[in-house]
Design an enzyme around this catalytic site. Structure first.
Site, PDB file in Angstrom:
ATOM      1  N   LYS A 187      59.811  14.921   3.107  1.00  0.00           N
ATOM      2  CA  LYS A 187      58.335  16.178   3.229  1.00  0.00           C
ATOM      3  C   LYS A 187      58.078  15.720   4.655  1.00  0.00           C
ATOM      4  O   LYS A 187      59.397  14.935   5.346  1.00  0.00           O
ATOM      5  CB  LYS A 187      57.425  16.010   2.482  1.00  0.00           C
TER       6      LYS A 187
HETATM    7  C1  LIG Z   1      58.166  18.555  -3.315  1.00  0.00           C
HETATM    8  C2  LIG Z   1      57.339  20.089  -3.876  1.00  0.00           C
HETATM    9  C3  LIG Z   1      56.794  19.492  -4.941  1.00  0.00           C
HETATM   10  C4  LIG Z   1      57.649  18.142  -5.516  1.00  0.00           C
HETATM   11  O1  LIG Z   1      57.736  16.670  -5.140  1.00  0.00           O
HETATM   12  P1  LIG Z   1      58.097  15.339  -5.583  1.00  0.00           P
HETATM   13  O2  LIG Z   1      57.693  14.435  -4.527  1.00  0.00           O
HETATM   14  O3  LIG Z   1      59.703  15.864  -5.325  1.00  0.00           O
HETATM   15  O4  LIG Z   1      57.849  15.767  -6.769  1.00  0.00           O
HETATM   16  C5  LIG Z   1      56.287  19.976  -5.474  1.00  0.00           C
HETATM   17  N1  LIG Z   1      55.957  21.031  -4.716  1.00  0.00           N
HETATM   18  C6  LIG Z   1      56.535  21.943  -3.693  1.00  0.00           C
HETATM   19  C7  LIG Z   1      56.211  22.973  -3.105  1.00  0.00           C
HETATM   20  C8  LIG Z   1      57.986  21.032  -3.342  1.00  0.00           C
HETATM   21  O5  LIG Z   1      57.677  21.371  -2.068  1.00  0.00           O
END
Ligand SMILES: *Cc1c(COP(=O)(O)O)cnc(C)c1O
Length: 374
Positions: A187
């Site tokens: 992210k």
């Molecule tokens: C990464 C992501 C999530 C989930 O986040 P995690 O930290 O992996 O649980 C939810 N929604 C979207 C659109 C994502 O890209």
């Protein structure tokens, strides 16, 4: 992987600035790996970065959405309006509350939901709307805010892609909605694994803090100095480890670089793709976003995907529509705009290790893979 491998061949990996390993080593040595001062410092720094009074750290973006929905009062018998075109985590968070997802369409040019589609989907059971800030783009539901408030419908943002992005002149997270961030491996900001809820009120913050600590209400110091503890309600093991918080704390001061790099990379793609007439770029409002993805739409996606992989370019698809997944069949509806997007979207390599040359190479490969011209 061979260090000389061009970056466009790699799947996205975390971008580290150098201080992360030392930060983790300090926590390892200190010997306290649970929710500690380090986690709380990360919460304070993220809150200050966003310009909000409070932020509550949890294990993941999924945990952030689960606890935020619970804090908004979502439970069995309720419906949550959500785009089908999102990561499956968004839908699983709704189901974890015992609520039902109500899938809606997205704008084909942005892949984000629009106020009209939300209005059409509201029923007496609707308790929340979850905009997904696709690719980092903010979603503005201001024009239906009064209607949502009157019906006691909360806006719970899945801002997993959008850490650092702006809605107008303020950062996502400080817009007055309940916002959920992910700090997963790739992210915009990473903790290795982690998430954050930006609460609307002190009461919501307290609810999420209780939920993330197995329903126990007490500070760490209080728990260590007492012979008992109080379990006040339902809760889960959702606290953010100080090992993970330390990574995020080391990343945060470098965020301006992340912001600039990601914007420049996305603009490079926009420029290079002008020469690829067979694809349409999904717009992320780059002037206001910290872009997370670079996605195009292309008619013969399966074939183009295969050719790109064969040419050594690490393409992907974000995401197969959720309303077509077997797990979510009970809530299936006909969503032609989403289904067409699901057949056409192609995610190009997009991460901070890439250079302008990588971008030009991807664009040239895409041009060849889509027939070269027309
Ligand atoms: C990464 C992501 C999530 C989930 O986040 P995690 O930290 O992996 O649980 C939810 N929604 C979207 C659109 C994502 O890209």
């Amino acid at each position: 992987m061979n260090p000389t491998t061009p970056e466009y061949r790699r799947n996205a990996t975390p971008f580290l600035y150098g201080g992360e390993a030392d930060a983790v080593a300090r926590v390892l040595k200190a010997g306290q790996y649970g929710h500690t001062q380090v986690t709380e410092e990360f919460e304070r720094k993220v809150a200050a970065f966003l310009g909000v009074p409070d932020a509550v750290a949890v294990t993941s973006g999924t945990a952030a959405m689960h606890t935020a929905l619970l804090a908004a009062g979502v439970g069995p018998g309720h419906e949550v309006i959500v785009p089908s075109l999102t990561f499956c985590a968004t839908i699983q968070a709704v189901l974890a509350c015992g609520a039902a997802p109500r899938f809606i369409e997205v704008n084909p040019g942005t892949l984000c939901i629009e106020p009209d589609a939300v209005m059409e989907a509201i029923t007496p059971d609707t308790r929340a709307v979850m905009p997904v800030l696709y690719g980092g783009r903010a979603v503005d539901l201001t024009e239906i805010r009064d209607t949502l408030d009157r019906r006691d419908i909360a806006v719970v943002e899945d801002a997993a892609h959008a850490f650092g992005s702006y809605r107008g002149s303020v950062r996502v997270g400080s817009t007055g909605d309940l916002t959920c961030f992910s700090f997963g491996p790739i992210k915009n900001l990473t903790c290795g694994q982690g998430g954050m809820v930006i609460p609307r009120t002190p009461a919501e913050a307290a609810t999420v803090r209780q939920l993330r600590l197995l329903g126990v209400v007490a500070s760490q110091a209080q728990r260590q100095a007492a012979t008992s503890y109080r379990v006040e309600g339902f809760g889960l093991r959702y606290q953010l480890s100080s090992l993970n918080a330390a990574i995020g704390l080391a990343q945060l001061p470098k965020f301006k670089t992340t912001e600039v790099n990601r914007q420049e990379l996305w603009r490079s793609y926009r420029c290079a793709l002008r020469d690829v007439p067979a694809v349409r770029l999904v717009d992320v409002d780059v002037d206001h976003s910290v872009p997370h993805l670079c996605v195009v739409r292309v008619a013969d996606r399966e074939e183009v995907f295969r050719r790109m992989l064969a040419a050594g370019v690490a393409v992907g698809v974000h995401y197969p529509p959720n309303h077509l997944q077997p797990a979510f069949a009970p809530w299936r509806r006909v969503l032609p705009v989403t289904e067409q997007a699901g057949r056409e979207i192609l995610t190009l390599p997009f991460h901070q290790h890439m250079t302008d040359d990588d971008v030009r190479h991807v664009a040239a490969t895409l041009k060849a893979a889509t027939g070269g011209g027309q």
